[in-house]
Scaffold this motif. Sequence first.
Motif, short mmCIF file in Angstrom:
data_model
loop_
_atom_site.label_atom_id
_atom_site.label_comp_id
_atom_site.label_asym_id
_atom_site.label_seq_id
_atom_site.Cartn_x
_atom_site.Cartn_y
_atom_site.Cartn_z
N SER A 69 92.06 43.47 10.62
CA SER A 69 93.35 42.77 10.72
C SER A 69 93.18 41.26 10.80
N THR A 70 92.12 40.81 11.44
CA THR A 70 91.89 39.37 11.58
C THR A 70 91.20 38.76 10.36
N GLY A 71 90.81 39.59 9.40
CA GLY A 71 90.18 39.07 8.19
C GLY A 71 88.68 38.90 8.27
N VAL A 72 88.07 39.27 9.39
CA VAL A 72 86.61 39.17 9.50
C VAL A 72 85.96 40.16 8.52
N LEU A 73 86.52 41.37 8.42
CA LEU A 73 86.07 42.36 7.44
C LEU A 73 87.11 42.42 6.32
N THR A 74 86.72 41.95 5.16
CA THR A 74 87.63 42.00 4.02
C THR A 74 87.59 43.38 3.38
N SER A 75 88.61 43.68 2.59
CA SER A 75 88.69 44.99 1.94
C SER A 75 87.58 45.19 0.92
N ASP A 76 87.04 44.07 0.37
CA ASP A 76 85.94 44.21 -0.59
C ASP A 76 84.66 44.67 0.11
N VAL A 77 84.50 44.28 1.37
CA VAL A 77 83.31 44.69 2.11
C VAL A 77 83.51 46.07 2.74
N LEU A 78 84.60 46.24 3.47
CA LEU A 78 84.89 47.51 4.13
C LEU A 78 86.38 47.61 4.35
N ALA A 79 86.97 48.67 3.84
CA ALA A 79 88.42 48.85 3.98
C ALA A 79 88.78 49.14 5.43
N SER A 80 90.02 48.88 5.78
CA SER A 80 90.49 49.11 7.15
C SER A 80 90.68 50.60 7.40
#
Length: 298
Positions: A69-80
């Motif tokens: 949610s905070t953008g530290v993990l982007t969807s390209d790296v790992l989906a929520s």
Amino acid sequence: MSISHAPPDSSEPDISPISGSPKADTDDRSSFDLVPLVPTSSRRTRVPRWLRRTTGPLVLLALWQLLSSTGVLTSDVLASPGRIARVGWDLIDSGSLTSAMTTSLQRVAIGLLLGTVIGTGLALVSGLFRVGEDLVDAPVQMLRTVPFVGLIPLFIIWFGIGEAPKVAIITLGVTFPLYLNVYAGIRGVDSQLIEAGESLGLSRWGLVRHVVLPGALPNAMTGLRYSLGIAWLALVFAEQINADAGIGFLMVQARDFLQTDVIVVCLIVYAFLGLLADFLVRTLERLLLQWRPTFTGR
């Protein structure tokens, strides 16, 4: 009767209490009163075990959602987690995930069955007979050191690219853990139990049935649990061999299209299937080993 602490010829008065007096008896009893002790573990607040076991995964899931949610993990790296839940539901609704799970379970079941029969059979021959040990143990130990993943090219040449090499990889991965544990269980039976059985008139088959096999059963169940973990690991490699169905096939497709959410869904399915299989084996272990009380923790 009184006990004097003064010397016999001393003129000092005897000050020791008279044992027959009620006051002395009351004082003695009050000085030796036992105080009940309450164990520390019983004073602690009891937390349900299911809550303790689910706390760790829930905290990890919340941290994962927070980082997404905070953008530290982007969807390209790992989906929520929310995105993965939606994709998983779409795969179930379309039937592709259910079909893939059925195919993968069939491969694991066949490989596990063949590996159990081969590994247990070799362990019985090697563990019960010295001649069998001389003939079987050395070749098995040599093959055990060869990574089964390295045999994939040979299996493709021998069996083609159909179901046979996939089942063969799973079978090979299951065989060796079972062999080692069953063999160790047979050879770990107390020799005094064998002597006791012989003194009771048991035949060789009676010793094997009533003494050796029950004694080796705990090791066999441990080997089965370990073999299940190896079976799922071998399945991941096996389904990379030109597979057209199965969970591994979905992962290969998702990798080609950079769909990290589908890859994570497949990994979660692998994990839950492995956890379910381990739960079934542990239940079977509790049923078969009721005669063997063990420490379950405090």
